[in-house]
Scaffold this motif. Structure first.
Motif, mmCIF file in Angstrom:
data_model
loop_
_atom_site.group_PDB
_atom_site.id
_atom_site.type_symbol
_atom_site.label_atom_id
_atom_site.label_comp_id
_atom_site.label_asym_id
_atom_site.label_seq_id
_atom_site.Cartn_x
_atom_site.Cartn_y
_atom_site.Cartn_z
ATOM 1 N N LYS A 195 0.818 -1.213 0.000
ATOM 2 C CA LYS A 195 0.000 0.000 0.000
ATOM 3 C C LYS A 195 0.849 1.260 0.000
ATOM 4 O O LYS A 195 0.441 2.286 -0.572
ATOM 5 N N GLY A 196 2.026 1.199 0.620
ATOM 6 C CA GLY A 196 2.866 2.381 0.745
ATOM 7 C C GLY A 196 3.943 2.491 -0.322
ATOM 8 O O GLY A 196 3.679 2.927 -1.448
ATOM 9 N N PRO A 197 5.175 2.090 -0.005
ATOM 10 C CA PRO A 197 6.288 2.294 -0.945
ATOM 11 C C PRO A 197 6.074 1.666 -2.323
ATOM 12 O O PRO A 197 6.395 2.281 -3.340
ATOM 13 N N HIS A 198 5.536 0.466 -2.369
ATOM 14 C CA HIS A 198 5.385 -0.207 -3.668
ATOM 15 C C HIS A 198 4.372 0.519 -4.558
ATOM 16 O O HIS A 198 4.564 0.622 -5.775
ATOM 17 N N SER A 199 3.317 1.039 -3.958
ATOM 18 C CA SER A 199 2.315 1.760 -4.751
ATOM 19 C C SER A 199 2.912 2.993 -5.414
ATOM 20 O O SER A 199 2.522 3.362 -6.531
ATOM 21 N N GLY A 200 3.864 3.653 -4.720
ATOM 22 C CA GLY A 200 4.495 4.835 -5.296
ATOM 23 C C GLY A 200 5.306 4.512 -6.541
ATOM 24 O O GLY A 200 5.337 5.297 -7.502
ATOM 25 N N THR B 98 9.112 -0.278 -14.197
ATOM 26 C CA THR B 98 8.906 -1.719 -14.066
ATOM 27 C C THR B 98 10.129 -2.375 -13.455
ATOM 28 O O THR B 98 10.014 -3.281 -12.617
ATOM 29 N N GLN B 99 11.306 -1.942 -13.836
ATOM 30 C CA GLN B 99 12.531 -2.491 -13.258
ATOM 31 C C GLN B 99 12.606 -2.213 -11.761
ATOM 32 O O GLN B 99 13.053 -3.059 -10.971
ATOM 33 N N LEU B 100 12.165 -1.017 -11.343
ATOM 34 C CA LEU B 100 12.133 -0.706 -9.913
ATOM 35 C C LEU B 100 11.128 -1.600 -9.182
ATOM 36 O O LEU B 100 11.383 -2.052 -8.060
ATOM 37 N N ALA B 101 10.005 -1.862 -9.831
ATOM 38 C CA ALA B 101 9.005 -2.758 -9.237
ATOM 39 C C ALA B 101 9.556 -4.167 -9.104
ATOM 40 O O ALA B 101 9.333 -4.840 -8.095
#
Length: 268
Positions: A38-43, A104-107
């Protein structure tokens, strides 16, 4: 079935949508993973260029299978394959996924902090259908997410045609829904989302071929829908085509990007 309002009179928008099915890590509290998603990944995902919408769908921890027992169809959700959440992403165009390669690479790199398994399902451009089934001012108070598995011997084209031409309009015509989205999938390919250090095991007999998002005014109307004769009729239509119908109760659906704009804060 009830035909109020008639599906033929409803506005239906077609979208290019991908869904990533997610399983939280089990070596840390489930809520820890949910909070990071919900937090860092959503950003990370929200900042991806070319998005029309980005929504996180949180599934309840207890989800044995909402769809009623149907002869010859798996409606109980296997514990070892029970999904924790789904990332629903709608793109502006067929070229949008190429625009977002950096994010996408960051994800990819962040997934290991949250998930133990991720599976991406995608459909062709404009194959996802969003039905305008809510009256002005009506809000969704509860949702269900349904995954369909095609029965062996049923052609992919036949199955997709049924979802688009019969199942979606039939659901829209019930008058019981306040949100309806249908999505049919291309064959699953691991290479489309082969993130490092995260499992992508997906045996052939576990593949899904379509999904439904059903919205209701509240939990009471959701309960009434799944106990109604509508479900019995739908089951009779689906049984010859679907070997599995896994219906999940949704705990929350949080939107981070809408109409191409990153929202100041997520909205449910």
């Amino acid at each position: 079935m009830s035909t109020s309002p008639p599906a033929a009179q409803l506005d239906v928008k077609r979208h290019f949508t991908s869904s990533i099915l997610l399983w939280m890590r089990t070596d840390q509290p489930r809520q820890t993973g949910m909070d990071h998603w919900k937090g860092p990944h959503s950003g990370i995902i929200s900042a991806t260029p070319g998005l029309e919408e980005y929504r996180q769908i949180y599934l309840r921890k207890h989800n044995p299978g909402r769809w009623p027992v149907t002869d010859g169809v798996e409606t109980s959700i296997p514990v070892d394959r029970k999904i924790d959440g789904v990332a629903e992403v709608a793109f502006r165009s067929a070229l949008s996924p190429l625009q977002g390669r950096k994010q996408t690479q960051l994800a990819y790199q962040d997934e290991i902090n949250v998930f133990r398994r991720t599976l991406l399902y995608a459909g062709p451009p404009k194959s996802s259908r969003w039905y305008d089934v809510a009256a002005p001012g009506e809000e969704v108070g509860a949702r269900a997410l349904v995954y369909l598995r095609r029965r062996d011997g049923v052609g992919a084209g036949e199955f997709r045609k049924f979802v688009k031409k019969q199942l979606g309009p039939a659901l829209a015509s019930t008058g019981m829904l306040r949100e309806l989205r249908t999505q049919t999938f291309l064959p699953w390919i691991e290479q489309l989302w082969n993130t490092p250090n995260v499992a992508h095991d997906n045996p052939g007999d576990q593949h899904f071929h379509a999904s439904l998002i059903l919205g209701f005014t509240g939990t009471a109307s959701r309960d009434a829908f799944f106990a109604s004769s509508v479900i019995e009729e739908l089951s009779n239509q689906l049984a010859p085509l679907a070997s599995s119908i896994h219906a999940y109760d949704v705990a929350a659906a949080l939107t981070y990007v809408r109409n191409g704009d990153i929202l100041p804060r997520c909205e449910e």
